[in-house]
Design an enzyme around this catalytic site. Structure first.
Site, PDB file in Angstrom:
ATOM      1  N   HIS A 282       0.826  -1.206   0.000  1.00  0.00           N
ATOM      2  CA  HIS A 282       0.000   0.000   0.000  1.00  0.00           C
ATOM      3  C   HIS A 282       0.863   1.260   0.000  1.00  0.00           C
ATOM      4  CE1 HIS A 282      -2.799   2.864   2.235  1.00  0.00           C
ATOM      5  NE2 HIS A 282      -3.507   2.509   1.182  1.00  0.00           N
TER       6      HIS A 282
ATOM      7  N   GLU B  23       0.907  -0.622  -5.016  1.00  0.00           N
ATOM      8  CA  GLU B  23      -0.303   0.201  -5.045  1.00  0.00           C
ATOM      9  C   GLU B  23       0.066   1.654  -5.326  1.00  0.00           C
ATOM     10  OE1 GLU B  23      -4.019   2.306  -3.303  1.00  0.00           O
ATOM     11  OE2 GLU B  23      -2.050   2.388  -2.376  1.00  0.00           O
TER      12      GLU B  23
ATOM     13  N   HIS C 289      -1.149  10.444  -2.841  1.00  0.00           N
ATOM     14  CA  HIS C 289      -2.456  10.118  -2.252  1.00  0.00           C
ATOM     15  C   HIS C 289      -3.371  11.335  -2.196  1.00  0.00           C
ATOM     16  CE1 HIS C 289      -5.408   9.595   1.007  1.00  0.00           C
ATOM     17  NE2 HIS C 289      -5.461   8.355   0.568  1.00  0.00           N
TER      18      HIS C 289
ATOM     19  N   GLN D 175      -8.455   0.481  -9.572  1.00  0.00           N
ATOM     20  CA  GLN D 175      -9.364   0.642  -8.434  1.00  0.00           C
ATOM     21  C   GLN D 175      -9.815   2.092  -8.343  1.00  0.00           C
ATOM     22  OE1 GLN D 175      -7.322   0.713  -4.641  1.00  0.00           O
ATOM     23  NE2 GLN D 175      -5.360   1.133  -5.601  1.00  0.00           N
TER      24      GLN D 175
HETATM   25  O1  G3P Z   1      -6.835   1.806  -2.418  1.00  0.00           O
HETATM   26  C1  G3P Z   1      -7.109   1.138  -1.248  1.00  0.00           C
HETATM   27  C2  G3P Z   1      -6.901   2.116  -0.176  1.00  0.00           C
HETATM   28  O2  G3P Z   1      -5.667   2.667  -0.435  1.00  0.00           O
HETATM   29  C3  G3P Z   1      -7.968   3.165  -0.219  1.00  0.00           C
HETATM   30  O3  G3P Z   1      -7.698   4.145   0.677  1.00  0.00           O
HETATM   31  O4  G3P Z   1      -7.174   6.451   1.103  1.00  0.00           O
HETATM   32  O5  G3P Z   1      -5.374   4.759   1.257  1.00  0.00           O
HETATM   33  O6  G3P Z   1      -6.250   5.408  -0.957  1.00  0.00           O
HETATM   34  P1  G3P Z   1      -6.571   5.232   0.502  1.00  0.00           P
HETATM   35 CA    CA Z   2      -5.279   3.859  -2.520  1.00  0.00          CA
END
Ligand code: G3P
Ligand code: CA
Length: 299
Positions: free
Chosen positions: A49, A76, A91, A194
């Protein structure tokens, strides 16, 4: 109840052992990785992540490299778009939290954005994890990430704030086509796309119906999902993602029974990883892909 729990944990340990025994052994080189983990329901996906963002500044090449070394199955990447239409990894819509700059990404040209330091904030916030190599790291473009990791890696790409960035989906598709990451079908694709925005995913689906899509869902209360909602999801998505804190075993089983993948976020503690695997999730987002690999290998 406690007995049932112990039996389930024992069963999980056995399934992890069996699963681990099917994995390739040896070093973490990209060539040894499973080349098609995405749609293989036997493969529990370890999604790094924002990279290995528990160890390094999120959405930098350093963080992605660490995620790759820690055997994350997917890198990610959250996408934002610059004033001059370049897709970059970040982000937030604003650069304030993760760089030494201020203001919105959409008001920066790529050249201006590249002047920002995207690593020093991490050293200041987490002195126990600080590394001089993080000082002065740049915000990467999507293309830079793809050039760095190539076709041996897999990418779990999120269209962030698509309503702010007209043309974001077309530009994303142009880039993943340029690097031949789409494959001829969902199974062979090197990318999962996503979004929390159904509109954005439907746009991607219309542009290329074979792209595997994950619908992110934001729940304020404990999650529930109806048969109708599941049916609608199966018409364009291969799976769903939602906060791990909002789901329970019943929810997970309903999603799995509909034939959808389920990847909760963001799971950083081993106990929660074990519990989610016990419930039947097909993978998860974690800032610590090393910890998840420990769990998957029964450590
Ligand atoms: O993409 C999955 C998760 O990352 C969604 O939350 O705010 O971390 O992008 P965020
Ligand atoms: Ca994300």
């Amino acid at each position: 109840m406690k007995m049932k729990r112990r039996i389930k944990i024992a069963a999980l340990s056995m399934s992890i052992f069996l699963f681990a025994s099917m994995l390739p052994t040896g070093t973490a080189s990209a060539v040894e990785k499973d080349k098609s983990p995405g749609m293989n329901s036997n493969k529990l996906l370890n999604v790094a992540h924002r990279g290995a963002s528990g160890h390094a500044p999120e959405h930098t090449l350093a963080s992605y490299k660490l995620g790759d070394e820690m055997k994350g199955d997917y890198i990610e990447i959250d996408l934002q778009m610059t004033k001059d239409g370049k897709l970059i990894a970040m982000h937030d819509e604003s650069v304030d939290r993760t760089t030494n700059g201020t203001g919105l990404v959409k008001d920066y040209t790529l050249e201006q954005l590249k002047e920002l330091d995207a690593g020093s904030w991490f050293n200041e916030k987490y002195p126990e994890k600080a590394n001089p190599a993080y000082e002065g790291l740049q915000v990467p473009t999507l293309e830079q990430v793809l050039q760095t990791f190539g076709k041996d890696a897999r990418y779990y790409i999120e269209t962030k704030s698509p309503e702010v960035y007209p043309g974001m989906e077309e530009e994303l598709l142009r880039i993943i086509n340029k690097y031949n990451l789409t494959g001829v079908n969902e199974r062979s694709s090197k990318v999962l796309i996503q979004s929390f925005s159904q509109e954005s995913l439907l746009k991607m689906h219309n542009l290329n119906p074979s792209l595997p899509l994950i619908q992110l869902i934001s729940y304020k209360e404990p999650a529930t999902i109806s048969e109708g909602e599941l049916q609608e999801l199966t018409e364009y998505a291969v799976g769903v993602g939602m906060s791990a804190s909002k789901i329970d075993e019943t929810y997970v089983q309903k999603v799995r029974a509909a034939g959808l993948l389920i990847h909760p976020y963001t799971v950083n503690e081993k106990e929660q990883m074990m519990r989610l695997l016990d419930w039947g999730v097909t993978g998860m987002f974690t800032n610590y892909p090393d910890r998840l690999n420990d769990v998957l290998h029964g450590k």
